[in-house]
Design a protein around this motif. Structure first.
Motif, PDB file in Angstrom:
ATOM      1  N   PHE B  70      -1.018 -10.046  13.195  1.00  0.00           N
ATOM      2  CA  PHE B  70      -2.136 -10.593  12.426  1.00  0.00           C
ATOM      3  C   PHE B  70      -2.150 -12.096  12.734  1.00  0.00           C
ATOM      4  O   PHE B  70      -1.514 -12.876  12.033  1.00  0.00           O
ATOM      5  N   GLY B  71      -2.803 -12.469  13.818  1.00  0.00           N
ATOM      6  CA  GLY B  71      -2.712 -13.857  14.281  1.00  0.00           C
ATOM      7  C   GLY B  71      -1.286 -14.106  14.742  1.00  0.00           C
ATOM      8  O   GLY B  71      -0.750 -13.360  15.569  1.00  0.00           O
ATOM      9  N   GLN B  72      -0.636 -15.115  14.185  1.00  0.00           N
ATOM     10  CA  GLN B  72       0.746 -15.428  14.548  1.00  0.00           C
ATOM     11  C   GLN B  72       1.748 -14.661  13.689  1.00  0.00           C
ATOM     12  O   GLN B  72       2.952 -14.774  13.892  1.00  0.00           O
ATOM     13  N   GLU B  73       1.242 -13.942  12.704  1.00  0.00           N
ATOM     14  CA  GLU B  73       2.139 -13.219  11.787  1.00  0.00           C
ATOM     15  C   GLU B  73       2.320 -11.783  12.260  1.00  0.00           C
ATOM     16  O   GLU B  73       1.344 -11.090  12.531  1.00  0.00           O
ATOM     17  N   LYS B  74       3.584 -11.365  12.319  1.00  0.00           N
ATOM     18  CA  LYS B  74       3.864  -9.994  12.736  1.00  0.00           C
ATOM     19  C   LYS B  74       4.184  -9.145  11.513  1.00  0.00           C
ATOM     20  O   LYS B  74       4.931  -9.577  10.636  1.00  0.00           O
ATOM     21  N   ARG B  75       3.612  -7.957  11.464  1.00  0.00           N
ATOM     22  CA  ARG B  75       3.915  -7.057  10.359  1.00  0.00           C
ATOM     23  C   ARG B  75       4.452  -5.742  10.924  1.00  0.00           C
ATOM     24  O   ARG B  75       3.910  -5.222  11.907  1.00  0.00           O
ATOM     25  N   LEU B  76       5.478  -5.259  10.275  1.00  0.00           N
ATOM     26  CA  LEU B  76       6.168  -4.060  10.747  1.00  0.00           C
ATOM     27  C   LEU B  76       6.305  -3.100   9.573  1.00  0.00           C
ATOM     28  O   LEU B  76       6.677  -3.517   8.467  1.00  0.00           O
ATOM     29  N   ALA B  77       5.997  -1.834   9.797  1.00  0.00           N
ATOM     30  CA  ALA B  77       6.149  -0.838   8.731  1.00  0.00           C
ATOM     31  C   ALA B  77       6.888   0.366   9.287  1.00  0.00           C
ATOM     32  O   ALA B  77       6.607   0.822  10.395  1.00  0.00           O
ATOM     33  N   LEU B 256      -2.448  -0.242   6.701  1.00  0.00           N
ATOM     34  CA  LEU B 256      -1.145   0.432   6.691  1.00  0.00           C
ATOM     35  C   LEU B 256       0.012  -0.542   6.472  1.00  0.00           C
ATOM     36  O   LEU B 256       1.119  -0.132   6.160  1.00  0.00           O
ATOM     37  N   PHE B 257      -0.270  -1.836   6.625  1.00  0.00           N
ATOM     38  CA  PHE B 257       0.799  -2.827   6.459  1.00  0.00           C
ATOM     39  C   PHE B 257       0.713  -3.489   5.087  1.00  0.00           C
ATOM     40  O   PHE B 257       0.862  -4.690   4.943  1.00  0.00           O
ATOM     41  N   THR B 258       0.422  -2.681   4.096  1.00  0.00           N
ATOM     42  CA  THR B 258       0.297  -3.195   2.732  1.00  0.00           C
ATOM     43  C   THR B 258       1.196  -2.389   1.805  1.00  0.00           C
ATOM     44  O   THR B 258       1.613  -1.276   2.122  1.00  0.00           O
ATOM     45  N   GLU B 259       1.426  -2.989   0.657  1.00  0.00           N
ATOM     46  CA  GLU B 259       2.286  -2.353  -0.345  1.00  0.00           C
ATOM     47  C   GLU B 259       1.720  -0.992  -0.765  1.00  0.00           C
ATOM     48  O   GLU B 259       2.455  -0.032  -0.943  1.00  0.00           O
ATOM     49  N   ARG B 260       0.385  -0.901  -0.880  1.00  0.00           N
ATOM     50  CA  ARG B 260      -0.192   0.367  -1.338  1.00  0.00           C
ATOM     51  C   ARG B 260       0.036   1.488  -0.325  1.00  0.00           C
ATOM     52  O   ARG B 260       0.199   2.646  -0.692  1.00  0.00           O
ATOM     53  N   SER B 261       0.073   1.129   0.985  1.00  0.00           N
ATOM     54  CA  SER B 261       0.296   2.156   1.994  1.00  0.00           C
ATOM     55  C   SER B 261       1.742   2.630   2.038  1.00  0.00           C
ATOM     56  O   SER B 261       2.014   3.746   2.467  1.00  0.00           O
ATOM     57  N   LEU B 262       2.666   1.779   1.585  1.00  0.00           N
ATOM     58  CA  LEU B 262       4.054   2.227   1.529  1.00  0.00           C
ATOM     59  C   LEU B 262       4.178   3.427   0.612  1.00  0.00           C
ATOM     60  O   LEU B 262       4.916   4.368   0.867  1.00  0.00           O
ATOM     61  N   ARG B 263       3.455   3.377  -0.514  1.00  0.00           N
ATOM     62  CA  ARG B 263       3.504   4.497  -1.470  1.00  0.00           C
ATOM     63  C   ARG B 263       2.906   5.758  -0.852  1.00  0.00           C
ATOM     64  O   ARG B 263       3.376   6.855  -1.097  1.00  0.00           O
TER      65      ARG B 263
END
Lengths: 445, 267
Positions: B70-77, B256-263
């Motif tokens: 997400f731009g310079q931010e990396k998100r991993l799930a 998918l890289f959000t708290e709600r998707s973890l659930r």
């Protein structure tokens, strides 16, 4: 009214059938798993076995296209002794659509959850029987009250098992990085409380009809709301990640899951009388949560204001022996991860009744402290933990040391103790004679 | 006499060091090249993990691992798929680009049905029972370049090729404590800019763990490791990671890289 429920059920099943038929154009193979738990609880003050049960929980996930899926979770429970809930509990607090079934005194079964999840745009809808969990606290609850709870083993069961799933419509609407959750719960089910002959029947005065000297008391059956629309609950939750904090604002317009014993005065040839009818009353719950990590420390909290909390009072001058007040409850928790593979967690729970009244059966400010120490060993094969809950008002509490060992893939053995202490008028002390050693296994595939 | 010997030894050491690194890229450049390797804007793959203890006893887990920039931010799930007893456990990390800013990490525990914020300072601790650290999982065969001092040591044969040998030392004590080691030596394949081997030592200089990376091949034009084995020297435990169903081409839903998707999980 039962006819209305039957109609609602027929409509619900028909809708689900139609939904499945329409959505099944791109059906994926169903995914089935099952977890079997067995547990033996041996009373330490008897000694006799409290239970020897085996619980099978099959779980089905079925993809119905890219954005729709069906989940069904069942539970079959068999207990060799039938001492936790002797006989066949009536469970009148729970609606017939959500109630457990039974096959004799030793076996019960239940469709725990049954829901369809589907995405329209970015919004997810979850329709059906489900658990909705709010809040940040462990072990005790402030905001985690959307679903009622089965108290057959007080609070010793995992909340995932003791929460009573409800038929509900649950929409999660993304708004930027935030999520707006909208709930409608047309399922009038409330806390399932143990009957008087149950192992964990409540005996502390605060959970029973008030005792007033000079009044002959009698108890009527519970008056449970049954209207589909008028008695349904609704809720909204806005959650976001702001400035490093996870925050949420919560509002629940609901009927309190706890019944209140409303008294009606009368006279008889033997003297003045009072007839108690357990009723459920509507209230507003407004609150919020937060959490953030600072180095090795995680701070979390939740707060809830209940507009109309009703509690029994032992005040002879009170007409219905019920006091009304607002209640402010909060939890502040600290989780410390400073040692390798170790979690130390401390929580303070406080509940404050906003109005003072003569004869409350609990202190105006009630405080519980909890402490959890957990260490994972051998690459998380062995877990050692201890949980301590202590009520500072009554000086009672609960200690729960536990050891778990993953023997092989999907097979975990565990053993522990549930030790209550304190005087009989406390919420924990009332079970001082129910201390037990527990051991069991969990097997999943 | 002793002084002369020490000076001679120091000079010889410098000469050997110079010869070892002569003509080779500087350590910082190797780290930069590793991190400059194309890894796509997003990636999804299935991870089979086999956890094997000293006596050979083995436990298996499978998970779906997603990553997106997400731009310079990396998100991993990461979403566990099996076994049934830990299925639906999920982990999410937001790796912020700002130097010194801790990652944000969440863990969803299905037994609690709650998403828990977890502390991210201790990056060196083992990731959910495996022998990889949270830092290793997050880096996905890349490196935390700015947290280390890099020194090229030379070249060595490795995995039927010649690798650049580079040493990374945490820049300060706090970083050493956070990452959980005192030094790591990488054998970097300059054809693909992936470390085929890594040897970690703890702050006291004792061997801590080893990693072997193999089955490196292109997927959607991106070099991808399909087999990683990490062995802990402290307790003899090792974890084998087998990576399959790799997909860089399909765009992953950012939700998918959000708290709600973890659930909700992934199926």
């Amino acid at each position: 009214m039962q006819g209305g429920w039957r109609r609602a059920r027929a409509v619900g099943l028909a809708a689900t059938g139609v939904w499945l038929a329409v959505a099944s154009t791109a059906v994926e193979p169903p995914e089935l798993s099952i977890v079997v738990d067995s547990e033996w609880a041996l009373g330490l003050r008897g000694p006799h076995s409290q239970k020897l049960e085996i619980v099978a929980q099959p779980e089905l996930h079925w993809g119905l296209g890219t954005n729709t899926r069906l989940t069904a979770i069942g539970r079959l429970r068999a207990d060799a002794f039938d001492r936790i809930e002797p006989g066949h509990p009536r469970a009148t607090e729970v609606s017939s659509l959500s109630r457990r079934g039974s096959a004799g005194d030793h076996v019960d079964f239940e469709l725990r959850e049954f829901f369809v999840e589907t995405q329209w745009g970015r919004t997810w809808f979850t329709l059906g029987k489900q658990q909705i969990v709010w809040g940040q606290a462990d072990g005790l609850k402030v905001l985690d009250v959307v679903n009622p709870q089965d108290f057959r083993e007080f609070i010793l069961d995992d909340f995932d098992d003791s929460r009573i799933p409800l038929w509900a419509m649950n929409a999660e609407v993304p708004i930027g990085e935030a999520t707006l959750q909208l709930l409608w719960l047309p399922d009038p089910s409330y806390h399932e409380l143990p009957e008087p002959d149950a192992t964990f029947a409540f005996t502390a005065p605060r959970f029973l009809p008030p005792q007033v000297p000079g009044l002959l008391a009698s108890l009527e059956p519970t008056n449970r709301p049954r209207r589909l629309l008028a008695d349904s609950d609704a809720g909204v939750r806005l959650a976001a990640f702001v400035g490093g904090f996870d925050v949420s604002l919560n509002y629940l317009y609901h009927i309190d899951n706890r019944p209140i014993f409303e008294g009606q005065r009368g006279t008889s040839p033997l003297g003045p009388t009072v007839t108690f009818t357990p009723r459920y009353r509507r209230t507003h719950l407004l609150g919020g949560t937060f959490s953030n990590a600072f180095g090795d420390l995680t701070v979390r909290g939740e707060v809830g204001w209940t507009s109309d909390r009703r509690l029994s009072v032992e005040d002879p001058s009170d007409a219905d022996l019920v006091g009304r007040t607002g209640e402010l409850a909060y939890v502040l928790g600290l989780d410390w991860f400073g040692f390798q593979d170790t979690l130390l967690s401390f929580q303070v729970f406080q509940s404050w009744l906003l109005r003072d009244e003569t004869g409350w059966l609990r202190d105006r400010l009630d405080t519980n402290l909890t402490f959890l120490a957990r260490r994972e060993l051998w690459n998380e094969r062995l877990r050692v933990e201890g949980i301590w809950i202590h009520n500072t008002n009554d000086g009672d509490g609960l200690l729960r040391p536990k050891l778990s060992f993953e023997l092989r893939d999907g097979l975990t053995l565990w053993a522990g103790l549930d030790i209550f202490y304190g005087r009989s008028h406390g919420a924990f002390g009332e079970f001082d004679g129910r201390d037990r050693a527990v051991m069991g296994m969990e097997w999943g595939w | 006499m002793v002084k002369r010997f020490a000076i001679a030894l120091l000079a010889a050491t410098c000469l050997v060091g110079a010869a070892a690194g002569e003509g080779l890229p500087e350590g910082d450049e190797i780290a930069r090249r590793i991190n400059a390797r194309d890894d796509g804007n997003s990636a999804q793959r299935t991870l089979e993990m086999e956890l094997i203890d000293r006596s050979g006893h083995s436990r298996k887990r499978s998970a779906r691992l997603l990553r997106r920039w997400f731009g310079q931010e990396k998100r991993l799930a990461l979403f566990y798929l099996s076994p049934a007893t830990i299925k639906d456990t999920a982990f999410l990390v937001h790796d912020f680009p700002e130097p010194g800013k801790d990652d944000a990490q969440w863990l969803y525990l299905p037994a609690l049905r709650k998403v828990r914020r977890i502390a991210a300072r201790d990056r060196g601790k083992n990731f959910l029972g495996t022998d990889m650290s949270y830092e290793d999982m997050k880096n996905e065969t890349k490196v935390s370049a700015e947290d280390h001092r890099w020194t090229t040591l030379g070249e060595e044969a490795c995995s039927e090729t010649t690798c650049l040998v580079v040493e990374a030392v945490p820049i300060d004590e706090e970083t050493t404590r956070a990452v959980g080691y005192g030094k790591v030596t990488y054998w970097v394949d300059p054809e693909v800019w992936i470390a085929r081997r890594a040897e970690y030592v703890d702050a006291a200089g004792r061997p801590k763990k080893s990693a072997l990376v193999s089955e490196i091949r292109q997927v959607d034009g991106i070099w991808t490791a399909h087999h990683i084995e990490v062995r802990s020297h402290k307790n003899g435990h090792r974890t084998v990671f087998r990576i399959s169903e790799v997909d860089y081409a399909t765009e992953i839903d950012p939700d998918l890289f959000t708290e709600r998707s973890l659930r909700r999980g992934v199926r």
